[in-house]
Design a protein around this motif. Sequence first.
Motif, PDB file in Angstrom:
ATOM      1  N   CYS A  71      24.259  32.892  93.482  1.00 33.74           N
ATOM      2  CA  CYS A  71      25.059  31.794  92.961  1.00 33.74           C
ATOM      3  C   CYS A  71      24.150  30.858  92.176  1.00 33.74           C
ATOM      4  N   ILE A  72      24.572  30.474  90.974  1.00 35.06           N
ATOM      5  CA  ILE A  72      23.853  29.472  90.200  1.00 35.06           C
ATOM      6  C   ILE A  72      24.801  28.314  89.918  1.00 35.06           C
ATOM      7  N   ALA A  73      24.241  27.152  89.710  1.00 33.68           N
ATOM      8  CA  ALA A  73      25.051  25.956  89.485  1.00 33.68           C
ATOM      9  C   ALA A  73      24.887  25.465  88.051  1.00 33.68           C
ATOM     10  N   LEU A  74      25.987  24.990  87.487  1.00 32.87           N
ATOM     11  CA  LEU A  74      25.971  24.276  86.214  1.00 32.87           C
ATOM     12  C   LEU A  74      26.375  22.847  86.514  1.00 32.87           C
ATOM     13  N   ILE A  75      25.434  21.927  86.347  1.00 33.07           N
ATOM     14  CA  ILE A  75      25.689  20.508  86.582  1.00 33.07           C
ATOM     15  C   ILE A  75      25.900  19.858  85.227  1.00 33.07           C
ATOM     16  N   LEU A 103      30.391  25.168  89.443  1.00 35.16           N
ATOM     17  CA  LEU A 103      30.473  24.045  88.510  1.00 35.16           C
ATOM     18  C   LEU A 103      30.435  22.741  89.289  1.00 35.16           C
ATOM     19  N   ALA A 104      29.516  21.864  88.930  1.00 35.79           N
ATOM     20  CA  ALA A 104      29.444  20.528  89.526  1.00 35.79           C
ATOM     21  C   ALA A 104      29.525  19.538  88.377  1.00 35.79           C
ATOM     22  N   VAL A 105      30.644  18.825  88.271  1.00 32.94           N
ATOM     23  CA  VAL A 105      30.883  18.001  87.096  1.00 32.94           C
ATOM     24  C   VAL A 105      31.191  16.566  87.471  1.00 32.94           C
ATOM     25  N   SER A 106      30.898  15.683  86.534  1.00 35.34           N
ATOM     26  CA  SER A 106      31.302  14.283  86.661  1.00 35.34           C
ATOM     27  C   SER A 106      32.572  14.116  85.848  1.00 35.34           C
ATOM     28  N   GLY A 107      32.968  12.883  85.604  1.00 39.47           N
ATOM     29  CA  GLY A 107      34.113  12.610  84.738  1.00 39.47           C
ATOM     30  C   GLY A 107      33.669  11.743  83.589  1.00 39.47           C
ATOM     31  N   THR A 108      34.613  11.313  82.779  1.00 40.35           N
ATOM     32  CA  THR A 108      34.249  10.483  81.632  1.00 40.35           C
ATOM     33  C   THR A 108      33.657   9.156  82.068  1.00 40.35           C
ATOM     34  N   GLU A 109      34.054   8.676  83.245  1.00 43.43           N
ATOM     35  CA  GLU A 109      33.557   7.380  83.715  1.00 43.43           C
ATOM     36  C   GLU A 109      33.024   7.440  85.136  1.00 43.43           C
ATOM     37  N   ASP A 111      30.732   8.597  88.578  1.00 44.91           N
ATOM     38  CA  ASP A 111      29.321   8.756  88.864  1.00 44.91           C
ATOM     39  C   ASP A 111      28.896  10.202  88.667  1.00 44.91           C
ATOM     40  N   LEU A 112      27.580  10.418  88.646  1.00 45.83           N
ATOM     41  CA  LEU A 112      27.048  11.766  88.511  1.00 45.83           C
ATOM     42  C   LEU A 112      27.350  12.583  89.756  1.00 45.83           C
ATOM     43  N   PRO A 113      27.406  13.915  89.638  1.00 44.96           N
ATOM     44  CA  PRO A 113      27.641  14.756  90.808  1.00 44.96           C
ATOM     45  C   PRO A 113      26.569  14.529  91.870  1.00 44.96           C
ATOM     46  N   ASP A 114      26.928  14.754  93.132  1.00 42.99           N
ATOM     47  CA  ASP A 114      26.013  14.598  94.264  1.00 42.99           C
ATOM     48  C   ASP A 114      25.090  15.811  94.304  1.00 42.99           C
ATOM     49  N   VAL A 115      23.832  15.617  93.903  1.00 43.02           N
ATOM     50  CA  VAL A 115      22.873  16.715  93.822  1.00 43.02           C
ATOM     51  C   VAL A 115      22.643  17.342  95.194  1.00 43.02           C
ATOM     52  N   ALA A 116      22.584  16.530  96.227  1.00 47.64           N
ATOM     53  CA  ALA A 116      22.337  17.055  97.579  1.00 47.64           C
ATOM     54  C   ALA A 116      23.425  18.044  97.983  1.00 47.64           C
ATOM     55  N   LYS A 117      24.674  17.744  97.653  1.00 49.08           N
ATOM     56  CA  LYS A 117      25.778  18.642  98.009  1.00 49.08           C
ATOM     57  C   LYS A 117      25.705  19.940  97.216  1.00 49.08           C
ATOM     58  N   VAL A 118      25.297  19.846  95.950  1.00 48.11           N
ATOM     59  CA  VAL A 118      25.162  21.052  95.136  1.00 48.11           C
ATOM     60  C   VAL A 118      24.090  21.965  95.715  1.00 48.11           C
ATOM     61  N   LEU A 119      22.941  21.391  96.050  1.00 48.94           N
ATOM     62  CA  LEU A 119      21.832  22.184  96.574  1.00 48.94           C
ATOM     63  C   LEU A 119      22.136  22.745  97.956  1.00 48.94           C
ATOM     64  N   ALA A 120      23.031  22.091  98.681  1.00 49.18           N
ATOM     65  CA  ALA A 120      23.396  22.567 100.017  1.00 49.18           C
ATOM     66  C   ALA A 120      24.078  23.935  99.971  1.00 49.18           C
ATOM     67  N   PHE A 121      24.584  24.335  98.817  1.00 49.02           N
ATOM     68  CA  PHE A 121      25.191  25.656  98.690  1.00 49.02           C
ATOM     69  C   PHE A 121      24.139  26.762  98.651  1.00 49.02           C
ATOM     70  N   GLY A 122      22.862  26.368  98.580  1.00 44.67           N
ATOM     71  CA  GLY A 122      21.803  27.368  98.548  1.00 44.67           C
ATOM     72  C   GLY A 122      21.743  28.139  97.247  1.00 44.67           C
ATOM     73  N   VAL A 123      21.991  27.464  96.133  1.00 42.90           N
ATOM     74  CA  VAL A 123      22.005  28.134  94.835  1.00 42.90           C
ATOM     75  C   VAL A 123      20.623  28.668  94.484  1.00 42.90           C
ATOM     76  N   GLU A 138      12.936  16.556  93.222  1.00 42.36           N
ATOM     77  CA  GLU A 138      12.505  15.854  94.427  1.00 42.36           C
ATOM     78  C   GLU A 138      12.991  16.580  95.690  1.00 42.36           C
ATOM     79  N   ARG A 139      14.199  17.107  95.640  1.00 46.71           N
ATOM     80  CA  ARG A 139      14.783  17.771  96.811  1.00 46.71           C
ATOM     81  C   ARG A 139      14.420  19.251  96.902  1.00 46.71           C
ATOM     82  N   ALA A 140      14.244  19.899  95.745  1.00 44.55           N
ATOM     83  CA  ALA A 140      13.963  21.336  95.733  1.00 44.55           C
ATOM     84  C   ALA A 140      12.926  21.627  94.652  1.00 44.55           C
ATOM     85  N   PRO A 141      11.664  21.312  94.911  1.00 41.87           N
ATOM     86  CA  PRO A 141      10.637  21.392  93.862  1.00 41.87           C
ATOM     87  C   PRO A 141      10.412  22.785  93.286  1.00 41.87           C
ATOM     88  N   ASP A 142      10.765  23.839  94.030  1.00 44.87           N
ATOM     89  CA  ASP A 142      10.520  25.200  93.551  1.00 44.87           C
ATOM     90  C   ASP A 142      11.766  25.851  92.954  1.00 44.87           C
TER      91      ASP A 142
END
Length: 346
Positions: A71-75, A103-109, A111-123, A138-142
């Motif tokens: 699985c890969i993520a598009l933020i 897909l991890a998306v924000s809206g026109t106005e 806040d930005l997507p929650d990076v911690a939740k995206v990374l929790a999927f183990g992408v 910072e959360r997943a340096p590699d």
Amino acid sequence: MTNPKRPSRVRAVDVAERAEVSVATVSMVVNGKADGRVSAAVQRRVRDVIAEMGYMVNPAARSLATGRSRCIALIASDVSNPYISTIAAGVAAAIGPDHQLLLAVSGTERDLPDVAKVLAFGVDGVLVNLPVIDQIRERAPDLPIVALDDPGAPTAVSRVFFAVKPGARALGEHLQELRHRRIVYLDVPRPFATFSARRKALVDRFRQPPPDATEVTVVTARSNIDVEAAREVVRREWKAWRAAGVTAVVAGADVQAYGALAAFADMGVSVPGEVSVASFDGLPFASITNPSLTTVTLPAFELGRRGALLLAQLLSDRNPGVSTVELPATLTVRGSTGPARRTRRS
């Protein structure tokens, strides 16, 4: 009348029994680890049984076996923006069936997507079209990262972006040749490097005097990347802009230009008779607006496709280097731009 009993899910042990091999052998075949360990004939027999029985690999089990989630993520920003959805289509076309796309998306106005939740999927890796790279590192340096359409991304991260200057300069020259000397630039009120690069490249071109040495003035307005938001801004400001001598509106994104065209149609303002409209993006809809839209074409599908291919390279290489890919930006002239109104003959 009773419903027939639904067949139970085929398990790896069922495949192993039918193929007369061990469960470990089935696991090696389905996870691509059989070469050099299992004979070609046995691999073919296992695959034939898999096809015959309709065996489906359990994603969780496969992840444990391979160390990959597939699985890969598009933020990215608002996926309702056709530019972002076109990027996503390019990504999906490149990754094919080998990976799932999150897909991890924000809206026109929003806040930005929650990076911690995206990374929790183990992408396995991330494609990024928002200013969240530092949070990811910072959360997943590699974790493999590819920045999309972000010329300001850290140099330690692989990037795919547009060489926007040639296209912006061509647009500037086009408007100058049409004798536009006072222009509104409809910018985006969010700190994205791609929009800063578009505006700067165009303004820098206008700072070079045209042949008649008349100074070109650029007035900045802002709206979200939303048709109705841009429409409202243009409807509200046009009277003042016209009184100030504005003869052209350039939008940072096609969607804003669609709103500008709608506003001028609402007010009965002729495009390009009274005002020219141009933008950046070059989405397919630009060719069917009324009038068709002059744009600096930034191929979003190719951006997503090349970004996904680059990410796949990073995932397959144990010692990946940093790569930078620049895609060309070209001017496409259509019906929405014409001579400035004061140069037209009565």
